[in-house]
Design a protein around this motif. Structure first.
Motif, short mmCIF file in Angstrom:
data_model
loop_
_atom_site.label_atom_id
_atom_site.label_comp_id
_atom_site.label_asym_id
_atom_site.label_seq_id
_atom_site.Cartn_x
_atom_site.Cartn_y
_atom_site.Cartn_z
N VAL A 12 8.35 57.18 51.91
CA VAL A 12 7.67 57.01 53.33
C VAL A 12 6.98 58.36 53.28
O VAL A 12 7.47 59.41 52.93
N LEU A 14 5.38 60.96 56.01
CA LEU A 14 5.58 61.44 57.62
C LEU A 14 4.45 62.27 57.81
O LEU A 14 4.58 63.58 57.47
N LEU A 59 10.09 50.93 58.60
CA LEU A 59 10.19 51.48 57.54
C LEU A 59 11.38 50.89 56.43
O LEU A 59 12.33 50.08 56.99
N ALA A 66 11.15 60.50 50.87
CA ALA A 66 10.52 60.56 52.33
C ALA A 66 9.82 62.06 52.39
O ALA A 66 10.28 62.89 52.15
N ILE A 68 7.77 64.79 53.83
CA ILE A 68 7.39 65.37 55.23
C ILE A 68 6.14 66.37 55.24
O ILE A 68 6.39 67.47 54.59
N LEU A 79 10.76 64.21 63.14
CA LEU A 79 12.02 64.01 62.30
C LEU A 79 12.81 62.92 62.62
O LEU A 79 13.39 62.16 61.75
N LEU A 82 12.91 59.65 60.67
CA LEU A 82 13.69 59.49 59.48
C LEU A 82 15.12 59.55 59.49
O LEU A 82 15.48 59.24 58.34
N ARG A 83 15.66 59.63 60.51
CA ARG A 83 17.19 59.73 60.65
C ARG A 83 17.84 58.69 60.00
O ARG A 83 18.94 58.43 59.65
N LEU A 85 17.13 56.50 57.77
CA LEU A 85 16.82 56.30 56.10
C LEU A 85 18.13 56.78 55.50
O LEU A 85 19.08 57.66 55.75
N THR A 88 18.31 58.70 50.26
CA THR A 88 16.66 59.01 50.27
C THR A 88 16.59 60.48 49.87
O THR A 88 17.39 61.41 50.57
N PHE A 90 14.58 63.65 50.66
CA PHE A 90 13.63 64.38 51.52
C PHE A 90 12.77 65.40 50.93
O PHE A 90 13.36 66.56 50.29
N PHE A 106 19.15 65.98 59.35
CA PHE A 106 19.62 64.90 58.41
C PHE A 106 21.08 65.06 57.86
O PHE A 106 21.84 64.22 57.37
#
Length: 264
Positions: A12, A14, A59, A66, A68, A79, A82-83, A85, A88, A90, A106
């Motif tokens: 992913v 972002l 997603l 992910a 960012i 943000l 993405l919480r 996920l 993962t 980051f 996160f």
């Protein structure tokens, strides 16, 4: 396969501005499939839409990574996407945003790698410094390096406290070099050269010297090699070396200080 760990679970992204686009282009050029990528971007470019990746789609629940790549001032708004996920890694390429900010978003057990690339990544000639939090495993660091090496070299930092210095040196450094080209061009014009010719000479001199600097000899030895005693280069260096070291130290310090201030 270079991206085998990513292909199965997906990635992913972002934010897909200049840096996000440079990275995405590098991955696709190296064989990452379009179907493995999902990009979240409020204003996707025509280029992004034409890549064939998923844009602003649902997603995957547990992507491998992910990335960012939004501006620091947009973090609070971006943000939360993405919480949800899970499992993962980051990876952030956002300047000035510390690991603690992502742990706050996160959780302390989130695996986070902070990276500082620079703009030559757009042509695959960047250099990126990375550092992970305590939760990031050696495999996570290797995976982040695989991802970021698509646009140039990757170096590992022993601690996040060095990231501000990296930001001041290599992160902001391309702008210093571009300004040097501007200054060299203006200096050539002041000595009677047409602007277009002075610019061509300055660009080629900096580009060629940069390539030569990557061949293995130290910058000091390369400087000595081109400096004949009592010659023209020595005359120029006597002016430059009296001022440049202190000027460059203050330049990098100012950028590093600003990086520190941005996170307070």
């Amino acid at each position: 396969m270079e991206f085998e760990k990513i292909e199965g679970r997906g990635i992913v992204v972002l934010g897909c501005g200049r840096m996000g686009s440079a990275l995405l282009s590098g991955w696709l050029d190296r064989g990452l499939s379009h179907a493995a990528v999902t990009v979240i971007d409020p204003v996707p470019s025509d280029w992004l839409r034409g890549t064939g990746v998923h844009v602003n789609a649902d997603l995957p629940e547990a992507p491998a990574i992910a990335l960012i790549a939004v501006k620091p001032q947009m973090m609070g708004e971006a943000l939360p996407a993405l919480r949800a996920l899970s499992d993962t890694l980051f990876v952030s390429v956002a300047a000035g945003t510390p690991i603690a900010a992502f742990q706050a978003a996160f959780g302390d057990d989130a695996r986070i790698v902070r990276a500082m690339p620079n703009t030559p990544a757009a042509i695959g000639r960047g250099i990126t410094a990375i550092v992970g939090n305590d939760a990031a495993t050696p495999d996570d660091m290797d995976l982040a390096e695989t991802l970021l090496s698509a646009v140039g070299e990757v170096v590992h930092l022993p601690g996040e406290d060095q990231m501000d210095a990296v930001t001041g040196l290599s992160g902001s450094g391309p702008a210093y070099v571009f300004h040097m080209i501007e200054a060299m061009t203006d200096a050539g014009v002041s000595q009677g050269l047409p602007h277009d010719l002075a610019l061509r000479l300055a660009r080629a001199t900096v580009a060629g010297s940069g390539a030569l600097a990557m061949t293995g000899e130290t910058p000091e030895q390369l400087r000595i090699n081109v400096t004949s005693p009592n010659g023209t280069t020595q005359a120029g260096l006597e002016v430059l070396m009296a001022e440049l070291p202190d000027l460059m130290a203050r330049t990098v310090a100012a950028a590093a200080d600003r990086s520190r201030a941005l996170r307070t």
